[in-house]
Design a protein around this motif. Structure first.
Motif, short mmCIF file in Angstrom:
data_model
loop_
_atom_site.label_atom_id
_atom_site.label_comp_id
_atom_site.label_asym_id
_atom_site.label_seq_id
_atom_site.Cartn_x
_atom_site.Cartn_y
_atom_site.Cartn_z
N VAL A 341 0.83 -1.20 0.00
CA VAL A 341 0.00 0.00 0.00
C VAL A 341 0.87 1.26 0.00
O VAL A 341 0.70 2.16 -0.82
CB VAL A 341 -0.94 -0.01 1.22
CG1 VAL A 341 -1.69 1.32 1.33
CG2 VAL A 341 -1.94 -1.15 1.12
N ASP A 342 1.79 1.32 0.93
CA ASP A 342 2.71 2.46 1.06
C ASP A 342 3.81 2.03 2.01
O ASP A 342 3.53 1.71 3.17
CB ASP A 342 1.98 3.69 1.60
CG ASP A 342 2.85 4.94 1.60
OD1 ASP A 342 4.09 4.81 1.67
OD2 ASP A 342 2.29 6.05 1.52
N PRO A 343 5.06 2.02 1.55
CA PRO A 343 6.16 1.57 2.44
C PRO A 343 6.20 2.29 3.78
O PRO A 343 6.63 1.70 4.78
CB PRO A 343 7.42 1.86 1.61
CG PRO A 343 6.95 1.80 0.18
CD PRO A 343 5.55 2.34 0.21
N LYS A 344 5.73 3.53 3.82
CA LYS A 344 5.75 4.26 5.09
C LYS A 344 4.80 3.63 6.11
O LYS A 344 5.00 3.77 7.33
CB LYS A 344 5.38 5.72 4.88
CG LYS A 344 6.39 6.54 4.08
CD LYS A 344 5.99 7.99 4.04
CE LYS A 344 6.99 8.85 3.27
NZ LYS A 344 6.98 8.54 1.82
N LEU A 345 3.77 2.93 5.65
CA LEU A 345 2.81 2.32 6.57
C LEU A 345 3.43 1.21 7.41
O LEU A 345 2.88 0.84 8.45
CB LEU A 345 1.61 1.77 5.81
CG LEU A 345 0.62 2.81 5.24
CD1 LEU A 345 -0.50 2.11 4.50
CD2 LEU A 345 0.06 3.69 6.34
N THR A 346 4.56 0.66 6.97
CA THR A 346 5.21 -0.38 7.78
C THR A 346 5.68 0.17 9.12
O THR A 346 5.94 -0.60 10.04
CB THR A 346 6.42 -0.98 7.02
OG1 THR A 346 7.35 0.06 6.70
CG2 THR A 346 5.97 -1.66 5.74
N GLN A 347 5.75 1.51 9.24
CA GLN A 347 6.12 2.12 10.52
C GLN A 347 5.04 1.91 11.57
O GLN A 347 5.29 2.11 12.77
CB GLN A 347 6.37 3.62 10.34
CG GLN A 347 7.48 3.95 9.37
CD GLN A 347 8.84 3.52 9.87
OE1 GLN A 347 9.10 3.53 11.07
NE2 GLN A 347 9.71 3.10 8.96
N LEU A 348 3.84 1.50 11.14
CA LEU A 348 2.77 1.23 12.11
C LEU A 348 3.10 0.05 13.01
O LEU A 348 2.53 -0.09 14.10
CB LEU A 348 1.45 0.95 11.37
CG LEU A 348 0.74 2.17 10.78
CD1 LEU A 348 -0.35 1.72 9.82
CD2 LEU A 348 0.16 3.03 11.89
N ILE A 349 3.99 -0.83 12.55
CA ILE A 349 4.41 -1.97 13.37
C ILE A 349 5.48 -1.47 14.33
O ILE A 349 6.59 -1.12 13.93
CB ILE A 349 4.94 -3.12 12.50
CG1 ILE A 349 3.85 -3.56 11.53
CG2 ILE A 349 5.38 -4.29 13.37
CD1 ILE A 349 4.30 -4.60 10.54
#
Length: 581
Positions: A341-349
């Protein structure tokens, strides 16, 4: 969600973090106090977040609207538009989006979302996972309500009956409302097989485009888990902030309900996304335009069930323009999905500072699961065996040190006999410790060498705990009789911790403990029971890791005992009898 949450408070138990802390303290006592009692020598980035308090709406005869934030006043530069005529439906209607992965229920009253169910996931009670706290509607407006400075205008837009215009195909809808002064239009477009949606909101007051926020309040995520208040957060990602340890550009900010206990907390920036999350799921807004957005964190005291006692829940309000356009992600915090979806969203983990160990560990488990065993339980077993094989040279060195210590016991006993009967406060104790230390140095023995493998276990246990705590892939992962590796066993008697206790007794009997006082040795026999108590309600995956480590340790200790047998015990002291006796 009326049945999702029991109302009566249960017995308060130790959290996972508290149990881990007890385990680490206990391990520390074993590692460092045992040599002492055995008469051996003892061996933030700066963040600026503006905060303002918003006005609140007093309770009325209907469900009170959300607490009002402090968005900018109506846009002064935008040209005035004609005041639209009255646009209002005759009755309340519901519209249902039924896709492959979710079931969303919307209402034309306020043009809001009333339910958002993820079909592929279950809550802790085994029911389809509802992300919206429906019981909160008695206190706050439903998700996707409008937030304005003007309370009366907000009431009109959040409780008016919008005219609905469903899109072709059944996966979108447009809501429009006007009472002659206050006008709003909301457009939702959903996906048949993906977790991304599109949302656009537009507001004018007396024909003037008006800045506003979109809210999701009353809580988010699995409401049936323990520690719900602590697991739910408002989040936003600032790509211009340096991350922890400076390893990457960008930083995720999280705020729980307690952070807004003194009033709403407002921040503004060029954020990549903002919204809500809990341990395994997220609902975040990704702005389509490269403009600043406002994010406000709210604390709501709402019931988790219709007749439940009120609890703190976090809410969020996002937007700030007269026309807000967002891509909306609502779904699991799955690493591969977020990256697509968006590589930045992996920061949610939230790997935290421990990500340097936990993240590579998860990637190894993920790779084994996807390419070989297709089961996270067996992946834990295999990666634990691999870790123990890598640690084998260190373990062999430790075992050799223990054997050498056994051979030196007669000489060590002679030193200790010289100081027999001394209290721990006796000044001569320092002389004893000094003499023992010089003896070890002369013989080339490290008395703490046998404790090193156990010390290495501590960060690995926490790494497995972290992996099981923050990765959606582990949620509901099964192994043999275990139904969820990220949670304790569901059987009345937890079998895995009992097996772990038995394995620890075995390895304890097989491992030499040179230099230990008899009284200390008796105390050590209870250590497996103490660890069993601490691990009894741990995540099953953590217990599986520790059990597998014990089983590998038993095999390695058996091999070492065969290759390096223990030295013969010292001969008993000769007792010389006096004549006539």
């Amino acid at each position: 969600m009326a049945d999702n949450q029991p109302n009566k408070p249960g017995r308060k138990e130790l959290t996972m973090e508290q149990r881990l802390l007890l385990a680490f303290v206990l391990m520390g006592l074993v590692l460092f106090l045992t040599p002492y009692f055995s008469k051996t020598p003892p061996p933030p980035p700066k963040t600026t977040i503006p905060a303002t308090k918003s006005q609140t709406t007093p309770a009325g005869t209907k469900a009170p609207p959300a607490a009002q934030p402090t968005p900018e006043s109506t846009s002064q530069t935008a040209p005035s538009q004609p005041v639209p005529g009255q646009i209002e439906a005759a009755a309340e209607q519901q519209f249902v989006i039924d896709s492959d992965i979710y079931r969303i229920t919307l209402s034309n009253r306020g043009g809001t979302v009333r339910s958002w169910i993820l079909k592929k996931y279950r809550d802790k009670q085994g029911k389809p996972l509802e992300l919206v706290n429906e019981a909160s509607y008695s206190k706050v407006a439903p998700p996707f309500s409008i937030v304005l400075r003007d309370d009366k205008a907000a009431d009109a837009l959040n409780y008016g009956l919008y005219v609905a215009k469903p899109a072709e195909g059944g996966f979108g809808i447009e809501y429009t409302f006007s009472d002659g002064h206050n006008y709003a239009k909301k457009t939702f477009q959903f996906s048949k097989s993906g977790y991304l949606s599109q949302i656009e909101t537009e507001v004018t007051i007396n024909g003037v485009p008006t800045d506003h926020l979109i809210q999701w309040r009353g809580g988010f995520g699995d409401a049936t888990v323990l520690n719900r208040t602590g697991e739910q957060h408002a989040v936003y990602f600032d790509p211009h902030e340096a991350s922890m340890l400076g390893l990457s550009q960008g930083k995720l900010f999280t705020k729980d309900a307690k952070s807004a206990k003194d009033g709403p907390v407002l921040t503004t920036g060029d954020y990549s996304f903002a919204g809500l999350d809990d341990r395994f799921f997220a609902a975040v807004f990704l702005p389509k335009d490269n403009t600043q957005i406002k994010v406000e964190t709210i604390k709501d005291d709402v019931p988790p069930a219709p007749a439940g006692k009120e609890e703190m829940r976090v809410g969020v309000e996002v937007g700030g323009d007269s026309v807000n356009r967002f891509t909306l992600f609502v779904g699991p915090k799955d690493v591969d999905l977020l990256r697509r979806v968006d590589p930045k969203l992996t920061q949610l983990i939230d790997w935290g500072w421990y990500g340097v160990i936990a993240k590579p560990l998860f990637l190894g488990l993920h790779w084994l699961n996807d390419n070989f065993v297709h089961n996270y339980g067996w992946s834990i077993v295999l990666i634990t065996i691999a870790i123990n094989l890598v640690m084998l040279p260190l373990r062999l060195k430790s075992m050799k040190s223990q054997r050498k210590m056994q051979a030196l016991q007669p000489k060590l006993a002679a030193i200790n006999a010289k100081y027999k009967g001394l209290s721990m406060r006796d000044p001569k104790k320092a002389e004893q410790n000094q003499e023992v230390m010089e003896f070890y140095k002369k013989e080339g023995v490290n008395p703490m060498g046998g404790c090193l493998p156990m010390a290495i276990q501590i960060p690995l246990i926490y790494a497995f705990y972290k992996v099981l705590s923050v990765t959606t892939e582990m949620r509901g992962a099964q192994w043999l009789w275990i139904t969820d590796l990220s949670a304790p066993e569901t059987l009345p008697i937890h079998i895995l911790p009992l097996i772990m206790i038995g394995s620890q007794f075995i390895i304890q009997q097989m491992t030499p403990s040179p230099g230990m006082d008899p009284s200390q040795a008796k105390m050590m026999k209870f250590m497996p029971l103490m660890f069993g108590f601490l691990f009894y309600n741990f995540s099953s995956g953590v217990v599986l890791y520790y059990l597998t480590s014990n089983l590998v340790g038993i095999a390695q200790q058996w091999a070492v005992n065969r290759m390096m047998p223990a030295p013969p015990p010292p001969p008993p002291p000769v007792v010389v009898k006096k004549k006539g006796k």
